[in-house]
Design a protein around this motif. Structure first.
Motif, PDB file in Angstrom:
ATOM      1  N   GLY A  13       0.848  -1.181   0.000  1.00 44.65           N
ATOM      2  CA  GLY A  13       0.000   0.000   0.000  1.00 44.65           C
ATOM      3  C   GLY A  13       0.887   1.235   0.000  1.00 44.65           C
ATOM      4  O   GLY A  13       1.981   1.222   0.572  1.00 44.65           O
TER       5      GLY A  13
ATOM      6  N   GLU B  98      -9.726   4.201  -1.643  1.00 47.93           N
ATOM      7  CA  GLU B  98      -8.665   3.539  -0.901  1.00 47.93           C
ATOM      8  C   GLU B  98      -7.294   4.097  -1.271  1.00 47.93           C
ATOM      9  O   GLU B  98      -7.150   4.838  -2.241  1.00 47.93           O
ATOM     10  CB  GLU B  98      -8.696   2.034  -1.171  1.00 47.93           C
TER      11      GLU B  98
ATOM     12  N   ALA C 287      -2.601   0.603  -4.212  1.00 52.46           N
ATOM     13  CA  ALA C 287      -2.044  -0.676  -3.768  1.00 52.46           C
ATOM     14  C   ALA C 287      -1.773  -1.555  -4.968  1.00 52.46           C
ATOM     15  O   ALA C 287      -2.280  -1.312  -6.067  1.00 52.46           O
ATOM     16  CB  ALA C 287      -2.999  -1.383  -2.803  1.00 52.46           C
TER      17      ALA C 287
ATOM     18  N   ILE D 272       0.346  -6.669   3.966  1.00 49.09           N
ATOM     19  CA  ILE D 272       0.544  -5.417   3.247  1.00 49.09           C
ATOM     20  C   ILE D 272       1.459  -4.479   4.039  1.00 49.09           C
ATOM     21  O   ILE D 272       1.037  -3.912   5.043  1.00 49.09           O
ATOM     22  CB  ILE D 272      -0.793  -4.686   2.993  1.00 49.09           C
TER      23      ILE D 272
ATOM     24  N   LEU E 269       3.065  -0.827   4.351  1.00 49.02           N
ATOM     25  CA  LEU E 269       2.633   0.487   3.889  1.00 49.02           C
ATOM     26  C   LEU E 269       3.839   1.394   3.707  1.00 49.02           C
ATOM     27  O   LEU E 269       4.664   1.534   4.618  1.00 49.02           O
ATOM     28  CB  LEU E 269       1.670   1.111   4.908  1.00 49.02           C
TER      29      LEU E 269
ATOM     30  N   LYS F 204      -6.036  -0.200   4.606  1.00 47.47           N
ATOM     31  CA  LYS F 204      -4.730   0.406   4.330  1.00 47.47           C
ATOM     32  C   LYS F 204      -4.722   1.874   4.736  1.00 47.47           C
ATOM     33  O   LYS F 204      -3.753   2.375   5.302  1.00 47.47           O
ATOM     34  CB  LYS F 204      -4.385   0.274   2.842  1.00 47.47           C
TER      35      LYS F 204
END
Length: 269
Positions: free
Chosen positions: A104, A141, A144, A206, A208, A256
């Motif tokens: 992300g 969002e 990603a 994930i 970030l 995220k």
């Protein structure tokens, strides 16, 4: 339905149609997931303080229920069921959707006519796109992307280029989840320093990444509404620019984005 035994184990694997032993064993998401699971199971025996040390669980069998392919050959996703029990015939939930890791990206923009070091007028780039799995055609969002053969940071830079149109050197990306999650300690399960948005049924993790960039003020107005993504691959992405302080509610449905809100506070301390 063909079966085989995992190498160096007594674990029986039942394959679904259109999947061979070799294809399963070479699928990166399966290899990584199996290694992590076996590592965690082994800690039951070596760590006397482990919750399950007195009655450890064992992986008995795997049933590969279905798969999806990207194109005509490459495996994209696998759905499987893991049968894990202990000597008391107690079992653990074993439904697993294997899709592998993603990244992300939190891209923060600020007009370059403000003094350097100022925290005023910072904006976050979000994407708006169809997410059929959520029943949505306009999911908001953080950008990603899935990790295929590259590194986390390399994938992040690539996805920023594809989805946002920004060329960002890998060295200018800050891994926020590494800052938030302590490094590996002796006796831990060795999981990656990343967030798990749906650990009850999916292996996806994930990390970030953060990138902050100063841009001409006039450029900011050009971002919202821009169409991006790999259109020939079905990506229908529209960009949305929001104030950084509004990220918590503008991206509230996206794990995220909420993770990015928490991580931002850590990077600023």
């Amino acid at each position: 339905m063909s079966t085989f035994t995992l190498p160096n184990t007594q674990v029986t694997v039942k394959l679904c149609d259109d999947l061979t032993r070799e294809q399963l064993l070479e699928f990166p998401a399966f290899k990584i997931w199996l290694h992590r699971l076996q590592t965690s199971l082994s800690l039951q025996h070596t760590n006397p303080s482990h919750t399950f040390h007195s009655s450890p669980y064992t992986l008995r069998s795997l049933t590969i229920q279905s798969l999806d392919r990207f194109g005509s050959s490459r495996i994209g996703f696998i759905k499987l069921s893991a049968f894990i029990t202990n000597s008391a015939s107690e079992s653990l939930p074993g439904a697993v959707f294997l899709r592998g890791a993603s990244v992300g990206m939190l891209v923060v923009l600020q007009p370059d006519d403000l003094p350097r070091g100022s925290e005023a007028e910072k904006y976050v780039l979000l994407t708006v796109q169809p997410r059929v799995a959520a029943g949505s055609l306009e999911m908001v969002e953080l950008p990603a992307g899935m990790v295929d053969d590259g590194t986390f940071v390399g994938t992040a830079a690539k996805e920023i280029k594809e989805e946002l149109g920004l060329d960002i050197p890998e060295g200018e990306l800050v891994n926020m989840t590494e800052l938030a999650i302590p490094g590996s300690e002796k006796g831990d399960e060795g999981l990656p320093r990343a967030m798990y948005p749906s650990a009850g049924g999916c292996d996806e993790c994930i990390p970030l990444f953060l990138h902050e960039k100063r841009v001409p003020r006039g450029t900011l107005s050009e971002w919202t509404g821009r169409l991006t993504g790999l259109r020939d691959q079905g990506e229908k992405i529209t960009l949305k620019l929001v104030r950084r302080e509004d990220l918590w509610w503008q991206g509230a449905r996206d794990a995220k984005a909420l993770g990015g809100v928490g991580s931002l506070g850590r990077t600023e301390t």
